[in-house]
Scaffold this active site. Structure first.
Site, PDB file in Angstrom:
ATOM      1  N   ASP A 221       1.663  -7.738  -8.746  1.00 34.55           N
ATOM      2  CA  ASP A 221       1.274  -8.805  -7.830  1.00 34.55           C
ATOM      3  C   ASP A 221       2.278  -9.964  -7.874  1.00 34.55           C
ATOM      4  O   ASP A 221       2.802 -10.312  -8.930  1.00 34.55           O
ATOM      5  CB  ASP A 221      -0.122  -9.315  -8.204  1.00 34.55           C
ATOM      6  CG  ASP A 221      -0.819  -9.997  -7.037  1.00 34.55           C
ATOM      7  OD1 ASP A 221      -0.252 -10.019  -5.931  1.00 34.55           O
ATOM      8  OD2 ASP A 221      -1.942 -10.508  -7.248  1.00 34.55           O
ATOM      9  N   CYS A 272      -3.467  -4.330  -0.494  1.00 30.38           N
ATOM     10  CA  CYS A 272      -3.035  -4.573  -1.871  1.00 30.38           C
ATOM     11  C   CYS A 272      -4.258  -5.118  -2.587  1.00 30.38           C
ATOM     12  O   CYS A 272      -5.311  -4.481  -2.553  1.00 30.38           O
ATOM     13  CB  CYS A 272      -1.841  -5.524  -1.916  1.00 30.38           C
ATOM     14  SG  CYS A 272      -1.984  -7.016  -0.923  1.00 30.38           S
ATOM     15  N   SER A 273      -4.169  -6.252  -3.228  1.00 30.89           N
ATOM     16  CA  SER A 273      -5.353  -6.854  -3.838  1.00 30.89           C
ATOM     17  C   SER A 273      -5.981  -7.860  -2.883  1.00 30.89           C
ATOM     18  O   SER A 273      -7.137  -7.737  -2.498  1.00 30.89           O
ATOM     19  CB  SER A 273      -4.986  -7.533  -5.161  1.00 30.89           C
ATOM     20  OG  SER A 273      -6.146  -8.012  -5.816  1.00 30.89           O
ATOM     21  N   ALA A 274      -5.188  -8.847  -2.455  1.00 24.74           N
ATOM     22  CA  ALA A 274      -5.686  -9.846  -1.506  1.00 24.74           C
ATOM     23  C   ALA A 274      -5.506  -9.412  -0.059  1.00 24.74           C
ATOM     24  O   ALA A 274      -6.181  -9.923   0.836  1.00 24.74           O
ATOM     25  CB  ALA A 274      -4.975 -11.180  -1.739  1.00 24.74           C
ATOM     26  N   GLY A 275      -4.564  -8.505   0.183  1.00 24.08           N
ATOM     27  CA  GLY A 275      -4.314  -8.045   1.542  1.00 24.08           C
ATOM     28  C   GLY A 275      -3.387  -8.952   2.321  1.00 24.08           C
ATOM     29  O   GLY A 275      -3.422  -8.946   3.561  1.00 24.08           O
ATOM     30  N   VAL A 276      -2.524  -9.707   1.627  1.00 28.09           N
ATOM     31  CA  VAL A 276      -1.615 -10.610   2.338  1.00 28.09           C
ATOM     32  C   VAL A 276      -0.165 -10.513   1.846  1.00 28.09           C
ATOM     33  O   VAL A 276       0.756 -10.408   2.656  1.00 28.09           O
ATOM     34  CB  VAL A 276      -2.095 -12.082   2.264  1.00 28.09           C
ATOM     35  CG1 VAL A 276      -3.391 -12.253   3.040  1.00 28.09           C
ATOM     36  CG2 VAL A 276      -2.249 -12.562   0.831  1.00 28.09           C
ATOM     37  N   GLY A 277       0.071 -10.559   0.532  1.00 22.55           N
ATOM     38  CA  GLY A 277       1.431 -10.586   0.003  1.00 22.55           C
ATOM     39  C   GLY A 277       2.145  -9.266   0.154  1.00 22.55           C
ATOM     40  O   GLY A 277       3.004  -9.079   1.027  1.00 22.55           O
ATOM     41  N   ARG A 278       1.814  -8.322  -0.689  1.00 24.34           N
ATOM     42  CA  ARG A 278       2.451  -7.016  -0.653  1.00 24.34           C
ATOM     43  C   ARG A 278       2.136  -6.271   0.642  1.00 24.34           C
ATOM     44  O   ARG A 278       2.995  -5.579   1.207  1.00 24.34           O
ATOM     45  CB  ARG A 278       2.028  -6.203  -1.881  1.00 24.34           C
ATOM     46  CG  ARG A 278       2.596  -6.740  -3.175  1.00 24.34           C
ATOM     47  CD  ARG A 278       2.002  -6.084  -4.417  1.00 24.34           C
ATOM     48  NE  ARG A 278       0.653  -6.574  -4.718  1.00 24.34           N
ATOM     49  CZ  ARG A 278      -0.033  -6.258  -5.805  1.00 24.34           C
ATOM     50  NH1 ARG A 278       0.502  -5.427  -6.701  1.00 24.34           N
ATOM     51  NH2 ARG A 278      -1.231  -6.745  -6.015  1.00 24.34           N
ATOM     52  N   GLN A 316       3.779 -13.678   0.666  1.00 30.28           N
ATOM     53  CA  GLN A 316       3.329 -14.897   0.012  1.00 30.28           C
ATOM     54  C   GLN A 316       4.421 -15.809  -0.520  1.00 30.28           C
ATOM     55  O   GLN A 316       4.213 -17.007  -0.615  1.00 30.28           O
ATOM     56  CB  GLN A 316       2.370 -14.548  -1.135  1.00 30.28           C
ATOM     57  CG  GLN A 316       0.980 -14.157  -0.659  1.00 30.28           C
ATOM     58  CD  GLN A 316       0.029 -13.928  -1.812  1.00 30.28           C
ATOM     59  OE1 GLN A 316       0.250 -13.051  -2.628  1.00 30.28           O
ATOM     60  NE2 GLN A 316      -1.022 -14.727  -1.882  1.00 30.28           N
TER      61      GLN A 316
END
Length: 338
Positions: A221, A272-278, A316
């Site tokens: 992350d 991904c985890s939040a659905g924004v960065g990766r 991000q």
């Protein structure tokens, strides 16, 4: 208003741009040096003093965004992070159930467009234990045939994504059940940087739905993959599944059609985890490389702005933004060596 500098300063890359002497021999090291003007421009821009400012000038979210459904008391606990929410106007709307009366899930419809090309995605957070049923309901209702996962289940001592699918294809370990959804892993293929799995979703009424799942295996992350070529191989793997599902494809290894427009509107689910960065990096790279293949002029900051106006805070940080440029650079170098 987003000010990205003069027209001359905006990055534009056109695959039809031809140049002589694309490579020259470097007699000092005995290797070939790429002289593609686009590569030179990208490298100069990526390492320039204005690169940080370019990234920071891109709005993090849509100025007029509202989040009324995501902030309802009954839905707050469905969000993995309190500050990463889908906009009201393009959130994925599930058929309401007794346990989810507003049909809410932390996921956003994404449509990336140019003049003559559209690509469809869903960007979503990694499922929580109490949203796994919602996750599979979303897959069913949107006829998802490809899931792209760019997170580990656990990173450090933190859960990043609940295990929503079987982690093994071995008999006796290859089936999990969530509510009315039974998920079976038929087989998995392990590559250097990713794992591809074939899944079958069965419902209590006997209906089935086939889904391919591809997971990148080395991307913590808030960071970037260390292996750019490995990431390009990952994108090739995504494209291979596109073609297997009778899609036109995303960018790499695609058999081009006469037009760039796709007749397949089924979205690719990226999380991904939040659905924004990766997730944002994958969507942006997939769409922009596709644009390159169809000789469509692109401006990276404007395309990211468009993505963020559909999913807040996509891509991000500066390192992730620079990584996108590095992917382009390597892709163009590879293209000149074919």
């Amino acid at each position: 208003e987003l000010n990205l500098g003069s027209k001359q300063e905006n990055l534009k890359m056109n695959v039809s741009d031809n140049s002589s002497a694309l490579f020259e021999n470097d007699t000092n090291v005995g290797t070939q040096t790429c002289k593609d003007p686009r590569v030179v421009t990208l490298e100069k821009r990526c390492n320039g003093d204005e690169f940080t400012r370019e990234f920071e000038m891109i709005p993090r979210m849509k100025p007029t965004a509202t989040f009324s459904t995501a902030l309802l008391l009954e839905n707050v606990y469905r969000n993995r992070f309190r500050n990463i929410l889908p906009y009201d106007d393009n959130r994925v709307r599930l058929v309401p159930t007794k346990d989810n009366k507003t049909g809410y899930i932390n996921a956003s419809y994404i449509i990336m467009r140019t003049e003559n090309m559209s690509q469809y995605y869903i960007a979503a957070q990694g499922p929580l234990a109490h949203t796994v049923i919602d996750f599979w309901q979303m897959i069913k209702e949107n006829s998802i045939s490809l899931i792209v996962m760019v997170t580990d289940l656990v990173e450090g001592d933190q859960e990043k994504c609940y295990p929503y699918y079987p982690l093994s294809s071995d008999q006796g370990k290859n089936v999990v059940k969530f509510g009315e959804f039974e998920i079976q892993c038929n087989f998995s293929i392990v590559s250097c940087t990713y794992v591809t799995s074939s899944l079958t979703m069965r419902q209590s009424d006997g209906s089935t739905h086939s889904v391919y799942h591809i997971r990148y295996t080395d991307w913590p992350d808030h960071t970037c993959p260390q292996d750019v070529q490995g990431f390009l191989s990952f994108l090739e793997g995504i494209d291979a599944i596109y073609r297997l599902n009778a899609r036109e494809g995303s960018s790499l290894l695609r058999k081009k059609s006469k037009t760039a427009s796709s007749t397949f509107n089924t979205p690719v689910l990226v999380h991904c985890s939040a659905g924004v960065g990766r997730s944002g990096v994958v969507i942006l790279c997939d769409f922009l490389l596709r644009s390159l293949d169809f000789s469509i002029e692109i401006e990276v900051p404007k395309v990211l702005c468009d993505l963020r106006f559909q999913r807040m805070r996509s891509v991000q940080n500066l390192d992730q933004y620079r990584f996108i440029y590095n992917v382009f650079i390597q892709y163009l170098k590879n293209s000149r060596l074919i």
